[in-house]
Motif scaffolding. Structure first.
Motif, PDB file in Angstrom:
ATOM      1  N   TYR D  12      18.094  40.112   3.369  1.00 37.60           N
ATOM      2  CA  TYR D  12      17.699  41.157   4.350  1.00 37.60           C
ATOM      3  C   TYR D  12      17.173  40.493   5.987  1.00 37.60           C
ATOM      4  N   GLN D  16      19.115  41.052   9.271  1.00 42.40           N
ATOM      5  CA  GLN D  16      18.541  41.812  10.454  1.00 42.40           C
ATOM      6  C   GLN D  16      18.598  40.902  11.637  1.00 42.40           C
ATOM      7  N   SER D 183      11.580  45.972   1.139  1.00 46.88           N
ATOM      8  CA  SER D 183      12.542  45.062   1.414  1.00 46.88           C
ATOM      9  C   SER D 183      11.942  43.728   1.711  1.00 46.88           C
ATOM     10  N   ARG D 241      10.450  49.548   4.776  1.00 46.88           N
ATOM     11  CA  ARG D 241       9.844  48.448   5.899  1.00 46.88           C
ATOM     12  C   ARG D 241       8.433  48.647   6.129  1.00 46.88           C
ATOM     13  N   LEU D 314      10.712  43.314   8.648  1.00 47.39           N
ATOM     14  CA  LEU D 314      12.032  42.268   9.054  1.00 47.39           C
ATOM     15  C   LEU D 314      11.891  41.701  10.343  1.00 47.39           C
ATOM     16  N   ILE D 315      11.183  42.426  11.255  1.00 45.29           N
ATOM     17  CA  ILE D 315      11.518  42.166  12.529  1.00 45.29           C
ATOM     18  C   ILE D 315      10.395  41.167  13.169  1.00 45.29           C
TER      19      ILE D 315
END
Lengths: 345, 345, 345, 345
Positions: D12, D16, D183, D241, D314-315
């Motif tokens: 994941y 990304q 995630s 998320r 994830l960011i």
């Protein structure tokens, strides 16, 4: 058979009461009342009940006429709305279990401060009983008016009670970080609880000012024997049901995980609905049940204890606990109508 | 007391059987078996059951030793896995309810074509009964081997049966567009059914080639009296439980909504678990129950009828129906252990 | 720079327009208007935009004063609410893209029948253009008033157009079974779209009577060259975004999957946003994008074709398509501001 | 153009990265590698990318051959897996950003204790930089090896840094109660993260023993100037998320909400991605962005401060922060490729 009536039967907690009472072998529902849906069949509001519950929802005026025909009145209304009907019921000798907040706080100044209302029945506060059976069973037995605990307080107090009873933690160190499913916000039309607003997100709310704070403080102070202030932070989780309370406290002295486990086991040895777990519980383990699962972790690095409790907010946190209180008040088996396992997944 | 054993008790359908049997008043669970978790307490796999179910999961060899001590064997295994144990059980005079697919298709060529396997017990197919009680109750009463229907076929056949029995629609016009929660995919580790893969998305799968197609066709053909081919499209929905089947057919001649409603009411007049609704049902109305809700819409603009049925895939679509079959086979009240309303929300 | 205003900017579609325009290199937002939140900063309503969008929401009276300063007006209002402002804008030479339903149906009798209102601007219907760029690009280029398609019609028409253009299916055989996320229901307070009401359930709604039906019929009839009636059934899915349309039709004559694939590829060869897939698409593949993914299945058993299309209901089904229309009307690169891939998971 | 390669591109976080790099104007992806999917097109694994990303996933041997052709290597592998390739890259003069845990802890004994492995490249730990740009930007500029922070540590450290820098709280009083979407558990087949296992439930995990604890402690100790031990409890939330970190600390002396707000504003005055909010943030406000929203609450009753931070795991918690580090290392505008608002709902 205990003859019961329900006011506020079409909210989520009220409806859960109907569900539980429908399968309870010692009760008969005499009436269901609803502010928004009076005159409609209950199964129009909740089509799940079609062919099972035929009752029409009645209004509050009709409730008053029928009050004398029941033994017990359940009230599931917003705070501030239950004073008048409670007085009428008690005057008629009808016992009352209030699922709302109006009789939980014994101090009317505290009530005024947190709820912004004058308490209209202070004379009832000395005899009303905070209906957490695992703590107050003796008093519940004799009570005519039960203040059914809030959902967060139920999870929090059950998690903390043994620590405080045994003075294991510093009473000034308590932090409760709690998480609830969205049904806790009720069934009223509201942008903030729309599906697309709640789904795929989590938030804290009422930080430092949630109304369940003084309720928890009152009860843990009683157990500890001295006034306690604590931090309580609720969060909204994208799921329908369930509360997880993660509770932190600083150990006064070292204790092993095993010894603490035994203390909890012993404290709750008569509590059918309390399961002291070897693992940290998840809300799905208790979803749809009247159980409260409790997990224990001693963090030796920081000399803290972390207690995690899980309940179903609408059952042990509301309607199930109300039934449990009723069973005790009417001298029925405490577990009647409440012995079921979570349906998973 | 009926003594039962369960093979495949730790899958979702098997576990649901355990849940239902635990509250059934006329059965005793003699053993739970599991391929992956043999030797472990059942409540390790499903911590929900802690303090309620104490059994250890046993392996298939131990099952064989205990077979003679039971009256009924439930099998909840993937297709192709139940032949050997079924034969052993039947040879011992133990009745079998197979929740898998191995005895559903009467035609071994069709079985081979859709499942890619040779059928190992064709001699049992003439006496095994397709266990959809609302259609086949008489045969179920006398059966020793029940092929418990698939989840999609249950919803689909119950929706279509009255239309076909009364030849209301063109048998070549049938389209079933079905939607299922993710528990239908089972409890095996799999990237495609991870939370983050399924959540916030919907997909069709097995388009034109899902294995439940011939099963539905077989049964509706029997009802209609002539071979029917139809289109069946399943979809995966981000929810745990529930199947909604939206079924389309072209009317052979005009019929009013009211008349069709009466036909459905009449067709299912002995079916406790079938509720013909005035509204189009939602899966939550039946979640956690053995009910099948059916809604009817005549679309006069297109001369089509649209039937929407809703079930819980793990109960009426699997374990609940298996219990219903058991009750019929053992001459118990058909609804024993199955009379409950959906818990909402 | 194109100067634009948005009416209804705080609904989900309006807000999505703001998001898209914020990153569009050739536009300047002159005003955002809102009925419910006039006078408040837009970022109070959507805290996501804090520090990115500083605008206050204005009311409709202020809009009227500012109309002459813009080139293009986007309207995202409920049906029946856009007539007056549309007329004012067009009279001032301001182009209009209406994301609502008021100019989609060319026949005012049909409008009256399905929407229950008299059409107040029938004189505009001959020049307004149905803004589905993959079908009507030439007319969009010259239009002053665009009726931006509904979300379900976008998915449905794009799925069916090649079949109808090439007369591959019987026009009387069309069934569209569509599924949408909850954002499609808008952002108004409403019990039926509360989280706890929608989560863990699926329902069909508007069966046989949804207002997008005549819109789809109008457009596919135009493509086919003859009036078509079809069945359209929408469903509500517990997810925020996405539409999946599963479309069924009976083949007029045999055609291979490969040949049909080529027909689709060819039909959409200039459509940047259309992806003809070898697999059946899932909504997550296009979530957050202006793409429409289309999968094809020939079911040889039943001589039907099954087309599955997936879009994001708020982008290709609303705001993204509006931007695409704007790009075409103002002779900008059609994909400006719209070239992005779905963020997953 | 910076030439980059990605190892672990199909997890994941890796995926990304691909998404973000695809829209970054100053980079060129030279290769994508994958352990499980080597040889397959990347868009087979993530069909979202069809027609956008044409690359085949390569294996680690091919990576080694291509190493000398890139400027920067991103590694998104489980801990313990990045030592060998990191060494090879650095020896060739290729810069490395490791999204895994192998270079985050400076103390190899701590690494061994919490990860159960010997550290294979201790000689790199003195020059590797913990890549939290809002804290360590100067060192990141000059670094060849970046240890990209964990998701929980990013949210936690950003929430706590101003409190510790200004010695506002007792360093022994810190409790971090964090909540993450699923995630965060990665994309491997696993029963515990199946949809039906995670949906409709919440759990705490790694209580008292999660590996992000020493990472947070190391960094906040550096900021405070003295060793700190703290409690960190992560929870799994049924959403894709987002991370919310609710952080508690006891005030050393009284401070007003306004003064603390100013301290935070000032501390992060150069941090484009940090938004100090007047309200308590929700994860959806930052979902899909590189932002970190921070809310502040002084609880005067208990003399505690409660800081709530929200990021996209994830960011800002992985790939976005890695890009931000790259931008700084290569002297590009720090916000390049990262300036976007959350798409809602």
């Amino acid at each position: 058979m205990i003859k019961v009536g329900i006011i506020g039967s079409t909210g989520y907690a009220g409806q859960q009461l109907v569900w539980l009472l429908h399968r309870h072998r010692e009760t008969k529902i005499v009436f269901l009342s609803s502010y928004n849906y009076a005159g409609l069949p209950f199964s129009n509001v909740y089509p799940e009940y079609y062919q099972f519950i035929q009752d029409l929802c009645i209004d509050i005026h009709t409730v008053e006429k029928k009050l004398s025909s029941i033994d017990l009145l359940f009230i599931a209304l917003p705070h501030g709305k239950s004073f008048a009907i409670t007085k009428k019921a008690l005057d008629l000798g009808v016992k009352v279990i209030d699922l709302g907040a109006d009789f939980r706080l014994k101090n009317t100044t505290t009530y005024k401060k947190w709820y912004g209302l004058n308490h209209e029945l202070p004379e009832f506060l000395s005899t009303s009983v905070y209906g957490l059976p695992e703590i107050n069973k003796k008093d519940i037995k004799k009570a005519n008016l039960i203040a059914n605990p809030g959902c967060y307080p139920t999870a929090s107090i059950l998690a903390l009670a043994p620590l405080l009873k045994h003075k294991i933690i510093d009473p000034n160190s308590i932090i409760i970080d709690a998480k609830s499913g969205v049904s806790g916000a009720g069934r009223k039309a509201n942008v903030a609880t729309l599906f697309a607003e709640c789904n795929e997100s989590i938030k804290a709310y009422g930080v430092g000012c949630h109304r369940h704070t003084p309720e928890i403080e009152q009860e843990v102070s009683n157990i500890y024997g001295q006034d306690i202030l604590l931090s309580f932070t609720p969060h909204l989780i994208p799921m329908n049901r369930g509360i997880l309370a993660t509770c932190y406290g600083s150990l006064v002295e070292k204790i092993s995980q095993e010894d603490l486990y035994k203390i909890y086991e012993d404290f709750y040895k008569d509590g059918y609905f309390i399961r002291i777990r070897k693992e940290i519980p998840q809300t799905k383990w208790v979803k749809g049940t009247n159980l409260c699962d409790i997990g224990i972790c001693i963090d030796e690095r920081t000399d803290r204890v972390i207690i995690v409790s899980a309940i179903d907010n609408l059952i042990k946190g509301a309607a199930g606990q109300a039934i449990q209180n009723m069973n005790i008040m009417f001298d029925i088996e405490e577990t009647e109508g409440l012995k079921f396992i979570s349906m998973t997944p």
